[in-house]
Write a protein that holds these residues in place. Structure first.
Motif, short mmCIF file in Angstrom:
data_model
loop_
_atom_site.label_atom_id
_atom_site.label_comp_id
_atom_site.label_asym_id
_atom_site.label_seq_id
_atom_site.Cartn_x
_atom_site.Cartn_y
_atom_site.Cartn_z
N GLY A 184 0.81 -1.20 0.00
CA GLY A 184 0.00 0.00 0.00
C GLY A 184 0.85 1.26 0.00
O GLY A 184 0.51 2.27 -0.63
N LEU A 185 1.98 1.21 0.70
CA LEU A 185 2.90 2.34 0.72
C LEU A 185 3.53 2.56 -0.66
O LEU A 185 3.79 3.70 -1.05
N GLN A 186 3.74 1.48 -1.38
CA GLN A 186 4.27 1.62 -2.74
C GLN A 186 3.27 2.35 -3.63
O GLN A 186 3.64 3.19 -4.46
N SER A 187 1.98 2.03 -3.45
CA SER A 187 0.93 2.72 -4.20
C SER A 187 0.81 4.17 -3.75
O SER A 187 0.60 5.08 -4.57
N PHE A 188 0.97 4.43 -2.45
CA PHE A 188 0.98 5.78 -1.91
C PHE A 188 2.10 6.60 -2.56
O PHE A 188 1.89 7.76 -2.96
N LYS A 189 3.26 6.00 -2.68
CA LYS A 189 4.40 6.66 -3.31
C LYS A 189 4.06 7.09 -4.75
O LYS A 189 4.30 8.23 -5.16
N LYS A 190 3.49 6.17 -5.51
CA LYS A 190 3.15 6.47 -6.89
C LYS A 190 2.13 7.61 -6.98
O LYS A 190 2.26 8.52 -7.80
N ASP A 191 1.12 7.57 -6.12
CA ASP A 191 0.07 8.60 -6.15
C ASP A 191 0.62 9.97 -5.78
O ASP A 191 0.25 10.99 -6.38
N VAL A 192 1.51 10.00 -4.79
CA VAL A 192 2.08 11.28 -4.36
C VAL A 192 2.98 11.86 -5.44
O VAL A 192 2.88 13.04 -5.79
N GLU A 193 3.83 11.02 -6.01
CA GLU A 193 4.77 11.52 -7.00
C GLU A 193 4.08 11.97 -8.28
O GLU A 193 4.45 12.97 -8.88
N SER A 194 3.04 11.22 -8.68
CA SER A 194 2.31 11.64 -9.88
C SER A 194 1.41 12.84 -9.58
O SER A 194 1.31 13.77 -10.38
N GLY A 195 0.78 12.85 -8.39
CA GLY A 195 -0.12 13.94 -8.03
C GLY A 195 0.59 15.27 -7.86
O GLY A 195 0.02 16.33 -8.17
N THR A 196 1.83 15.23 -7.37
CA THR A 196 2.59 16.46 -7.17
C THR A 196 3.50 16.77 -8.36
O THR A 196 4.31 17.70 -8.30
N ARG A 197 3.33 15.97 -9.42
CA ARG A 197 4.15 16.14 -10.64
C ARG A 197 5.65 16.10 -10.31
O ARG A 197 6.44 16.88 -10.83
N GLY A 198 5.99 15.20 -9.41
CA GLY A 198 7.40 15.01 -9.07
C GLY A 198 7.95 16.01 -8.08
O GLY A 198 9.15 15.94 -7.75
N GLU A 199 7.12 16.91 -7.58
CA GLU A 199 7.62 17.89 -6.62
C GLU A 199 7.96 17.25 -5.28
O GLU A 199 8.78 17.77 -4.52
N ILE A 200 7.30 16.12 -4.96
CA ILE A 200 7.63 15.37 -3.75
C ILE A 200 8.03 13.96 -4.15
O ILE A 200 7.29 13.26 -4.84
N LYS A 201 9.21 13.56 -3.75
CA LYS A 201 9.70 12.21 -3.98
C LYS A 201 9.56 11.41 -2.69
O LYS A 201 9.98 11.87 -1.62
#
Length: 327
Positions: A47-64
């Protein structure tokens, strides 16, 4: 070497005692280091891996987002201290860890307070729990991105059959170093032995402890089916955890990115929880096929033995708050 140089070197040494936190610009607001004691195979980690993908795509890479499994980033309490200081670290922890800041949190992992996941979920979504999270921010500078990451019902893992609290007399049971966990193991009949979960396999192997209590995914992920014989489905705790971050660090982000982080945490916590429930039952079946005895038990003797715990730990008021929501 002058005193100023020595002071700078000493400060750097203190800040970087966890090397992974100090590598690769990890202290910048553009990254978030997420730590969990769980293995990469655990549904919560997935689930954390999916969280990572959502955050990075949602912030357009502004948060890694960088994920660290199996406690490799360091001890939870040390990481929480880093978060308090404003570090960009997130820690997946339960109420037992947070009770040092807000005592009410200890009621969440207290024995037999919640009958099932649905009751626990109902309370986590209540205004009362929201107030506790606000208190966590005010008292400790920490906040939960979401607190809906269910890890399952905790059970006893032993070398001999257990049907009543007396069966655990003299049995050394691994415990989280927190008052509520220690008292829970005592009321279940065992002798609590504080120990990091990452040490559980070798500690049972070498006889440092005789038994443990954990949810099916953690039992399976740590391969305890290789060295233990019995799983008793006491389900004494329904373990809910959250992604805890520094409020100071969170405030450095834009309002939009803060919203993305929280929404991604909530969405994936929900999905990971459902997956945990489904996978947990399958893991119990698989461990049974590997030779473990998985059994249900009359839990009433354990419930009766543990009724005193909330009052002893000063949690009677918190228990009443919980009951006002779930009953």
């Amino acid at each position: 070497m002058n005193r100023l140089t020595l002071k700078i070197k000493y400060t750097a040494k203190v800040l970087c005692f966890i090397p992974l936190l100090c590598a690769g610009g990890a202290w910048g607001a553009e990254s978030l280091n997420v730590s969990t004691s769980l293995s990469p195979d655990d549904p919560v980690y997935k689930g954390l891996q999916s969280f990572k993908k959502d955050v990075e795509s949602g912030t357009r890479g502004e948060i890694k987002v960088k994920l660290f499994s199996s406690g490799q980033l360091g001890a939870d309490n040390e990481l929480l201290q880093h978060a308090q200081a404003g570090s960009n670290v997130a820690v997946v922890v339960d109420g037992a860890r947070l009770a040092q800041f807000v005592p009410e949190f200890a009621i969440l992992p207290a024995p037999f307070v919640f009958k099932n996941y649905d009751a626990l979920k109902r309370f986590i979504n209540s205004p009362i729990f929201a107030q506790w999270n606000e208190k966590l921010t005010a008292e400790a500078g920490l906040t939960a991105l979401s607190f809906n990451w269910y890890q399952g019902a905790r059970m006893l893992i032993t070398q001999k059959p257990v049907t009543k609290p007396a069966d655990l007399s003299g049995v050394r049971v691994r415990a989280l170093e927190a008052p509520v966990t220690i008292e829970t193991i005592k009321c279940l009949g065992g002798s609590p032995t504080p120990l990091s979960w990452s040490e559980i396999y070798s500690s049972i192997q070498t006889g440092v402890v005789d038994a443990a209590e954990a949810q099916p995914t953690a039992i399976y992920g740590s391969k305890l089916y290789e060295i233990t014989k019995y799983i008793t489905r006491t389900e004494h705790i329904h373990l809910m955890t959250g992604i805890i971050v520094s409020q100071k660090w969170l405030a450095t982000l834009s309002a939009e990115n803060q919203k993305i982080l929280k929404e991604a945490a909530s969405k994936n916590g929900e999905l990971a929880s459902e997956n945990t429930i489904n996978v947990g039952e399958k893991m119990l079946q698989e461990m049974a096929s590997k030779g473990m005895t998985v059994s249900k038990v009359d839990v009433q003797p354990f419930i009766d033995a543990c009724k005193y715990v909330p009052e002893k730990l000063g949690l009677s008021a918190a228990q009443k708050q919980v009951n006002s929501i779930i009953n």
